[in-house]
Design an enzyme around this catalytic site. Sequence first.
Site, PDB file in Angstrom:
ATOM      1  N   LYS A 192       0.850  -1.191   0.000  1.00 45.62           N
ATOM      2  CA  LYS A 192       0.000   0.000   0.000  1.00 45.62           C
ATOM      3  C   LYS A 192       0.883   1.236   0.000  1.00 45.62           C
ATOM      4  O   LYS A 192       1.583   1.506   0.980  1.00 45.62           O
ATOM      5  CB  LYS A 192      -0.921   0.048   1.217  1.00 45.62           C
ATOM      6  N   GLU A 266      10.490   0.763  10.383  1.00 46.54           N
ATOM      7  CA  GLU A 266      11.470   1.834  10.197  1.00 46.54           C
ATOM      8  C   GLU A 266      10.699   3.124  10.429  1.00 46.54           C
ATOM      9  O   GLU A 266       9.881   3.532   9.610  1.00 46.54           O
ATOM     10  CB  GLU A 266      12.066   1.765   8.786  1.00 46.54           C
ATOM     11  N   CYS A 300      13.306  10.884   7.220  1.00 50.02           N
ATOM     12  CA  CYS A 300      13.282  10.328   8.576  1.00 50.02           C
ATOM     13  C   CYS A 300      14.637  10.423   9.264  1.00 50.02           C
ATOM     14  O   CYS A 300      14.716  10.541  10.486  1.00 50.02           O
ATOM     15  CB  CYS A 300      12.816   8.877   8.542  1.00 50.02           C
ATOM     16  N   GLU A 397      10.053  15.085  16.015  1.00 48.59           N
ATOM     17  CA  GLU A 397      10.378  15.115  14.591  1.00 48.59           C
ATOM     18  C   GLU A 397       9.477  16.139  13.893  1.00 48.59           C
ATOM     19  O   GLU A 397       8.256  16.020  13.921  1.00 48.59           O
ATOM     20  CB  GLU A 397      10.174  13.724  13.992  1.00 48.59           C
TER      21      GLU A 397
END
Length: 796
Positions: A192, A266, A300, A397
């Site tokens: 997906k 991850e 990331c 983040e």
Amino acid sequence: MSIAEKFVAMEYGPAPEDAKEALTWLDHHGCRFGHFINGTWLEPFAREYFDTVDPSTGEKLASVAQGSAADVDAAVKAARAAFPKWQSLSPHMRARYLYALARQVQKHSRRLAVLETMDNGKPIRESRDLDIPLVARHFYHHAGWAQLLQQEFPDYTACGVVGQVIPWNFPLLMLAWKIAPALATGNTVVLKPAEFTPLTALAFAEICHEIGLPAGVVNIVTGDGSTGEALVKHPDVDKIAFTGSTEVGRAIRSATAQSHKRLSLELGGKSPFIVFEDADLDSAVEGLVDGIWLNQGQVCCAGSRLLMQESIAEPLIAKIRDRMSTLRVGPPLDKAIDIGAIVARVQLDRIQRLVDQGVADGATCWQPPMEMPSRGLYFPPTLLSNVHPTSIVAQQEIFGPVLAAMTFRTPSEAVELANNTAYGLAACVWSESINVALHVSAQLKAGVVWVNCTNLFDASCGFGGYRESGYGREGGKEGLLEYLEPAWFTSAPVLPAAKPTPPEPSDNETTPVTSANDIDRTVKLYIGGKQARPDSGYSMEVRSKNGQLLGQVGLGNRKDIRNAVEAARKAAAWAKSTAHNRAQILYYMAENLSQRRDEIAHRLAASVGDTQATAEVNLGIERIFSYAAWTDKFDGAVHNPPFRSIAIAMNEPIGTVGIICPQEAPLLGFLSLVMPVLAMGNTAIVVPSEIYPLITGDLYQLFDTSDLPGGAVNIVTGYASQLLKVLAEHDDVDAIWCFGDEASASAAKSFSTGNLKQVFTNEGRAIDWFDVKQGEGRWFLQHATQVKNIWVPYGE
């Protein structure tokens, strides 16, 4: 502006990339896409579609199918049906398919790059020169692994049907990272793509059709978060591979806890970019541009926390501001643009909200004077200085072009600041001293460390994080192992369910039956290298198979686990001891167990019988010897990526490991799990088998006489189901190993979602601890370590 003025200014003029081929491709499909299932394009069951737009203009690109649970089910059924044939293909045939995918990616590289930029908003230079070449590289590299699979992994088999959910920041590259190793190892896939960026995944589906990939091997189902949720929860999916936010990763961990699905995550990062006073500052600034402003900071592993040695802070900040002033923000299809568009309005609003919060926390915000495009979603490169280490912009983040800067004085302070985060994905270290750079790199809690470089990736080198940045690796040999299982494990029988935990004991404890010459055996806990009474003040009876009372052990509780975790943390020096020294202590353990062979076997026999007791002790000695031998041999590798760099892949200990031992082999099961943990430099909190926890008394004598440092192994006896919950929920425990029934395996995964600790279980399956092939070796060592890749450039 005259030619003379242009010559002096040296300003870039527009250099637009032609989007004609990509637009023609969209028109060919009527700007409308269904799902790619079983090798064909299918309308969604609910006939629902959503629009994907160009974030640089806001213009619609195409309508894309909204996947439902029914669509996901159809894709999973197609993958399941295709699995036996795909797995049975020869390694060479699978390799040829992957090679063909690589060739077709290269053939369509320009169109794919333009499509990626239009859908995502990243500069065309990045899509063209970084993303698409890496996509091809991953399929080439894994074509090689497919060819060599049986030679290099002879005792492993594919997981089965793999569900993969990828993010929007590197849409096609993340697809390649996941699909290439999955196919190489014989799995079939349902993928997906992100809701914001589905187009290149659909273009890849067309490539799969072009090369004649067997129907059902790769299936692409588009949709929003509900589609991903349906895939994660589908009962016929054997593994989930996810890249995305830590919050969603935690939800996936919780959703899969009651299943046998393998899981690799991850997740997010807050990566430090450390600059020492002896660094080449001009090079560091250029590295910083790639580290935080690549892909608009939507990376990331972005170097979003700048840690500067105090002595060079002012000149470095001045250089950074000068360089920021030259960055060009604008339409991403312009080849002269450095920073493109933010992927979506919701992300743009989040960036602004976090920057405002950072300023409210005391940070100083600086943005270069520049004219922003009149339409589209853009955010200027931003520097936040004077950031406090606890500020929201230093801890959360942001996922945007925002750099948070702070200072340090000494290398040890730099390490402390760098590790002051829940994440552990990547880091950069800039220093002209290789001694300083490697010394600091080894201490950083990060899965990837770049020395005097940044954001280097290659298919031959693993990528992944520590702590709440997830677990598992993508790329390299370790990335392949995420899609493989030991062949014997897939057909192992299921253990019977454990008996319910007995009620809390009363104060009226039964005294063991003893002769006049015996001394009452009540075994204490073992914490910090010392015997300790249980905090509860209660004991637990231990009986033989015929019901005879053999003795009592302390009934451990939450406070005992807390004390054991603290002791294990204080014993962290065990990880810093040399592998040779750890091996010597393990050999010494085997020697001391050998000297006490008969007496330990005699006592163990009262619980498991003479034959099993003798076998457990004899094999226990061999098992300790095996892991003593492995201690200085299960080492890393040096990768040779296609750059002027080497990547040093180091097997590092995970940290503090909580271990729930198997019931059926009280001594051998204990040693089979604790020894690989110790061999690799971890510390342990161990809950021994409830069948015969009296073995603890023999074990702590064994540890004491073998010079094992206090706290390296801590033993808390009691009811495993109760102690498992406390261990799994403890945020200072880095991993849980649980080898019990199916309910225990599910509980270990469910209770450990808080800090996303690594979980290694038998999935409720029986392991023959007396079989060397099942009871020891690389499978255990791989779970006792995590791989750190340190990239070191060379040459002038």
